[in-house]
Write an enzyme that holds these catalytic residues in place. Structure first.
Site, PDB file in Angstrom:
ATOM      1  N   ARG A  40      -4.241  -9.981   4.384  1.00 24.80           N
ATOM      2  CA  ARG A  40      -4.780 -11.276   4.818  1.00 24.80           C
ATOM      3  C   ARG A  40      -3.679 -12.254   5.247  1.00 24.80           C
ATOM      4  O   ARG A  40      -3.999 -13.301   5.807  1.00 24.80           O
ATOM      5  CB  ARG A  40      -5.631 -11.889   3.710  1.00 24.80           C
ATOM      6  CG  ARG A  40      -6.964 -11.179   3.540  1.00 24.80           C
ATOM      7  CD  ARG A  40      -7.881 -11.924   2.586  1.00 24.80           C
ATOM      8  NE  ARG A  40      -9.245 -11.438   2.632  1.00 24.80           N
ATOM      9  CZ  ARG A  40      -9.790 -10.610   1.728  1.00 24.80           C
ATOM     10  NH1 ARG A  40      -9.067 -10.178   0.722  1.00 24.80           N
ATOM     11  NH2 ARG A  40     -11.055 -10.222   1.844  1.00 24.80           N
ATOM     12  N   GLN A  99     -18.353  -5.735  -1.093  1.00 31.58           N
ATOM     13  CA  GLN A  99     -17.505  -6.631  -1.892  1.00 31.58           C
ATOM     14  C   GLN A  99     -17.198  -7.955  -1.193  1.00 31.58           C
ATOM     15  O   GLN A  99     -16.433  -8.762  -1.708  1.00 31.58           O
ATOM     16  CB  GLN A  99     -16.219  -5.921  -2.332  1.00 31.58           C
ATOM     17  CG  GLN A  99     -15.230  -5.654  -1.228  1.00 31.58           C
ATOM     18  CD  GLN A  99     -14.131  -4.719  -1.700  1.00 31.58           C
ATOM     19  OE1 GLN A  99     -14.359  -3.548  -1.980  1.00 31.58           O
ATOM     20  NE2 GLN A  99     -12.905  -5.224  -1.780  1.00 31.58           N
ATOM     21  N   HIS A 158       0.840  -1.208   0.000  1.00 35.01           N
ATOM     22  CA  HIS A 158       0.000   0.000   0.000  1.00 35.01           C
ATOM     23  C   HIS A 158       0.873   1.255   0.000  1.00 35.01           C
ATOM     24  O   HIS A 158       0.585   2.235  -0.686  1.00 35.01           O
ATOM     25  CB  HIS A 158      -0.879   0.044   1.255  1.00 35.01           C
ATOM     26  CG  HIS A 158      -1.830  -1.103   1.408  1.00 35.01           C
ATOM     27  ND1 HIS A 158      -1.649  -2.085   2.353  1.00 35.01           N
ATOM     28  CD2 HIS A 158      -2.974  -1.408   0.760  1.00 35.01           C
ATOM     29  CE1 HIS A 158      -2.655  -2.951   2.280  1.00 35.01           C
ATOM     30  NE2 HIS A 158      -3.472  -2.576   1.319  1.00 35.01           N
ATOM     31  N   GLN A 196      -8.735  -6.956 -10.755  1.00 39.12           N
ATOM     32  CA  GLN A 196      -9.348  -5.713 -10.256  1.00 39.12           C
ATOM     33  C   GLN A 196      -8.913  -4.525 -11.118  1.00 39.12           C
ATOM     34  O   GLN A 196      -9.734  -3.672 -11.475  1.00 39.12           O
ATOM     35  CB  GLN A 196      -8.926  -5.503  -8.801  1.00 39.12           C
ATOM     36  CG  GLN A 196      -9.364  -4.189  -8.210  1.00 39.12           C
ATOM     37  CD  GLN A 196      -9.167  -4.159  -6.710  1.00 39.12           C
ATOM     38  OE1 GLN A 196      -9.984  -4.668  -5.971  1.00 39.12           O
ATOM     39  NE2 GLN A 196      -8.079  -3.581  -6.245  1.00 39.12           N
TER      40      GLN A 196
HETATM   41  P1  AMP Z   1      -6.517  -3.737  -0.232  1.00 42.61           P
HETATM   42  O1  AMP Z   1      -6.341  -2.897   0.999  1.00 42.61           O
HETATM   43  O2  AMP Z   1      -6.083  -5.148  -0.073  1.00 42.61           O
HETATM   44  O3  AMP Z   1      -7.895  -3.578  -0.835  1.00 42.61           O
HETATM   45  O4  AMP Z   1      -5.523  -3.145  -1.312  1.00 42.61           O
HETATM   46  C1  AMP Z   1      -5.529  -1.777  -1.641  1.00 42.61           C
HETATM   47  C2  AMP Z   1      -4.651  -1.570  -2.844  1.00 42.61           C
HETATM   48  O5  AMP Z   1      -3.319  -1.994  -2.557  1.00 42.61           O
HETATM   49  C3  AMP Z   1      -5.114  -2.385  -4.057  1.00 42.61           C
HETATM   50  O6  AMP Z   1      -4.967  -1.604  -5.229  1.00 42.61           O
HETATM   51  C4  AMP Z   1      -4.173  -3.557  -4.031  1.00 42.61           C
HETATM   52  O7  AMP Z   1      -3.995  -4.140  -5.311  1.00 42.61           O
HETATM   53  C5  AMP Z   1      -2.897  -2.907  -3.551  1.00 42.61           C
HETATM   54  N1  AMP Z   1      -1.994  -3.921  -2.998  1.00 42.61           N
HETATM   55  C6  AMP Z   1      -2.288  -4.872  -2.079  1.00 42.61           C
HETATM   56  N2  AMP Z   1      -1.224  -5.666  -1.864  1.00 42.61           N
HETATM   57  C7  AMP Z   1      -0.229  -5.203  -2.673  1.00 42.61           C
HETATM   58  C8  AMP Z   1       1.119  -5.622  -2.914  1.00 42.61           C
HETATM   59  N3  AMP Z   1       1.671  -6.655  -2.286  1.00 42.61           N
HETATM   60  N4  AMP Z   1       1.830  -4.916  -3.823  1.00 42.61           N
HETATM   61  C9  AMP Z   1       1.289  -3.854  -4.477  1.00 42.61           C
HETATM   62  N5  AMP Z   1       0.028  -3.429  -4.284  1.00 42.61           N
HETATM   63  C10 AMP Z   1      -0.730  -4.088  -3.399  1.00 42.61           C
END
Ligand code: AMP
Length: 287
Positions: free
Chosen positions: A187, A61, A37, A153
């Site tokens: 997760r 979602q 993030h 996504q």
């Molecule tokens: P989330 O909080 O899991 O919904 O993720 C928020 C954003 O962070 C989304 O655009 C995800 O694709 C991105 N994201 C989550 N994990 C990673 C990672 N390991 N590397 C790059 N972006 C990530």
């Protein structure tokens, strides 16, 4: 960094920046942040004048029986992390602010959104497209940053933005991984130490896919079989999905490898469902 929890206050804060012609970079998240993030936020910091991040665990979602209630939350830690990378505004609304009543309007991308992860999680991408539209309407960003870790996504959001002529540029950011190759994910906190060690198999399976393609494996079906066998050797892994697709369309390529091959894995380790993927350029297609 200013922390804002209402739509009205955020609009009031961003309006003057927009009037001054400042560009706004937006990083939507569900919180419990990690280096992945923060990398999105750093990209936004580099590219745009004002950086807005959001933290919202979006009930729309999550399907019945999924981990909406259990999803990890730690807003104080998240706040410090976002501040450390120069975020200007954190928008973290309560559910009643985003959905005062159950919405009667949804944004759906039914073809792309029902494939792959969408087949395992019906309505997931409808929930994502709806909340992202709502957040785009609230923030009105110049650019919005999404991780390639959630490759489908990114495809769904890009398609939505194009179909609905939304005035925002979508910027994909490569997956950030731990030292052992495991993709960072909020997760991962669900994993026991044993499951965490087992989870390296996902990234190793992607590396195996790359070398099998380079060695000229005969077909997408053969590649899928080899990957399934390899993942199944790990007793803690439960496969939800192993898919070989055309990375530009997400369509099943049939018998021949496309120019850009998406290998997507969706695998359970204990309570955690982990997603990982790679795009492999098919050198044969170039030659
Ligand atoms: P989330 O909080 O899991 O919904 O993720 C928020 C954003 O962070 C989304 O655009 C995800 O694709 C991105 N994201 C989550 N994990 C990673 C990672 N390991 N590397 C790059 N972006 C990530």
């Amino acid at each position: 960094m200013k922390v804002i929890s209402t739509i009205r206050e955020l609009r009031a804060a961003l309006g003057p920046h927009r009037l001054l012609g400042r560009t706004i970079g937006f990083v939507p998240t569900m919180g419990y942040l990690h280096e992945g993030h923060l990398t999105l936020a750093r990209h936004a910091r580099r590219d745009t004048d004002i950086v807005v991040a959001s933290i919202f665990v979006n009930p729309l979602q999550f399907g019945p029986g999924e981990d909406y209630e259990a999803y990890p939350r730690d807003v104080d830690r998240d706040r410090a992390m976002l501040e450390s990378v120069g975020t200007d505004y954190l928008f973290s609304p309560p559910v009643r602010e985003m959905y005062p009543t159950r919405p009667d309007t949804y944004v759906d991308v039914p073809h792309l959104g029902s494939m792959l992860e969408g087949a395992v999680r019906p309505d997931h991408f409808r929930g994502v497209a709806t909340v992202v539209t709502k957040l785009f309407n609230i923030v009105q960003p110049t650019r919005a940053y999404f991780g390639e870790k959630d490759y489908q996504q990114v495809m769904v959001i890009r398609r939505m933005v194009s179909d609905l002529s939304m005035p925002v540029e979508i910027v994909p950011v490569p997956t950030v991984r731990d030292e052992d190759g495991v993709a960072l994910s909020s997760r991962n906190v669900y994993l026991t130490p044993e499951e965490r060690r087992a989870a390296v198999r996902l990234n190793r399976a992607l590396a195996l896919a790359r070398s099998l393609v380079d060695e000229g494996i005969a077909s997408p079906a053969a590649l899928e079989r080899r990957l399934r066998d390899y993942i199944c050797e790990e007793p803690l892994a439960g496969i939800d999905l192993v898919a070989i697709r055309d990375a530009d369309t997400l369509e099943d390529p049939g018998d021949a490898f496309p120019d850009r091959i998406l290998v997507l894995l969706f695998v359970r380790f204990g309570k955690a469902r982990l997603l990982d993927q790679v795009v492999i350029e098919n050198r044969k297609a170039e030659g």
